[in-house]
Design an enzyme around this catalytic site. Sequence first.
Site, short mmCIF file in Angstrom:
data_model
loop_
_atom_site.label_atom_id
_atom_site.label_comp_id
_atom_site.label_asym_id
_atom_site.label_seq_id
_atom_site.Cartn_x
_atom_site.Cartn_y
_atom_site.Cartn_z
N GLY A 68 -24.12 -7.51 -41.69
CA GLY A 68 -25.19 -6.68 -40.86
C GLY A 68 -24.57 -6.27 -39.55
N GLY A 75 -25.66 -5.28 -35.39
CA GLY A 75 -26.74 -4.99 -34.48
C GLY A 75 -26.14 -3.96 -33.41
N GLY A 76 -26.83 -4.19 -32.30
CA GLY A 76 -26.34 -3.33 -31.02
C GLY A 76 -25.03 -3.86 -30.60
N MET A 77 -24.74 -4.74 -30.44
CA MET A 77 -23.49 -5.26 -29.70
C MET A 77 -22.75 -6.03 -30.53
SD MET A 77 -23.87 -3.94 -26.91
CE MET A 77 -22.45 -4.85 -26.10
N VAL A 118 -21.64 -8.89 -38.08
CA VAL A 118 -21.46 -10.04 -38.77
C VAL A 118 -20.98 -9.74 -40.33
CG1 VAL A 118 -22.61 -12.24 -39.74
CG2 VAL A 118 -23.51 -10.98 -37.66
N LYS A 175 -18.99 -13.55 -36.70
CA LYS A 175 -19.69 -12.49 -35.97
C LYS A 175 -18.77 -12.01 -34.82
CE LYS A 175 -23.69 -11.95 -32.73
NZ LYS A 175 -24.79 -12.63 -32.02
N ASP A 207 -34.82 -14.50 -27.97
CA ASP A 207 -34.76 -13.21 -28.92
C ASP A 207 -35.26 -13.69 -30.29
OD1 ASP A 207 -34.41 -10.43 -29.37
OD2 ASP A 207 -32.10 -10.98 -29.85
#
Length: 334
Positions: free
Chosen positions: A13, A15-17, A20, A35, A134
């Site tokens: 996957g 994400g923004g930053m 993984v 990660k 989060d």
Amino acid sequence: MLAGRYRRLGRIGQGGMGVVWRAYDTDLEREVAIKELRVPEQVTEQERRVWYARMQREARAAARLRHPGIVTVYDRVMGEDGRPWIVMELIHGQSLEHLLTEQEALPEQQIAAIGLAMLEALSAAHSHRIVHRDVKPANVLLEGDRIVLTDFGIAAVEGDATLTRPGTVLGTPAYMSPEQIAGQTVTPASDLWSLAATLYAAVEGRPPFTALTHGALFIAIATQDPAPPKCGGPLAQVLNGLLRKDPANRLSVTQIRDLLTTVTGPGTKPDTQSCRSVDQQSATRTDTLSYTDDLTLPDDKGRSQPARAAEELPVEQEAVAIYRRLAEADPDRY
């Protein structure tokens, strides 16, 4: 090959930053998740160091926690370019976010079970003075009957030096608490708001607040009440009891646990009579603004004027500024 032992097999996957990856540990001969931090090229060197430090904090925070409901961190290694990577257990399942894209809304008992597991995981983190900051469906992983909280990337760890400038907003807007969007200190109660927002999304198929811009969303979170959830009973009591603006007025962990256990306990059956259609939810509070109402804010002389457009200020500055002006104009309400 990362650190001479981790061979990447495929992306799980993004994400923004960060990204993984599924990887293979050649030393211990097992699959792991790693990660990778990806920082935009245009950031300054100081900002880059802050992101590296935040990644290292994530590893330390998660490594402190030994709980079946929290993803296990195995190691933190440095890449050839100096970037930190986190090595953790590989969860063979999907996120709650992905499940909700397939099913839109879940049965009450399943939602309550997820809520209980998340509550225990958060309680374990809070006992170590770690606030996640989060909590959202994307950070809840489902592996059979196991429910796992992951991604402590912006966790607040008591005793660590702050990495956040005053007034900076960190988190995922739709699941952030009012105190978070105002740039105030986060507490365990902030995570409990986000827990409720996550469970609300599982009930409704959407977060409790939605808007076209982040600024409008922040205003909604700070000034409005969510629409009543479709399902009543103990689950609705949890949602309503945690989605309260004042952290001091939110339910305690014991109260939440007792209510959710009522739904999941032996012999408990889904309360199908309490589930109402959207058409039956027209009775909402009249003393709060609807999502589409135009907001007017007082100027320096107390005169009403339209809220400033979202494009005029950066999202975080705009939302925090508006919230503070509302609080100054009506401190009893905000």
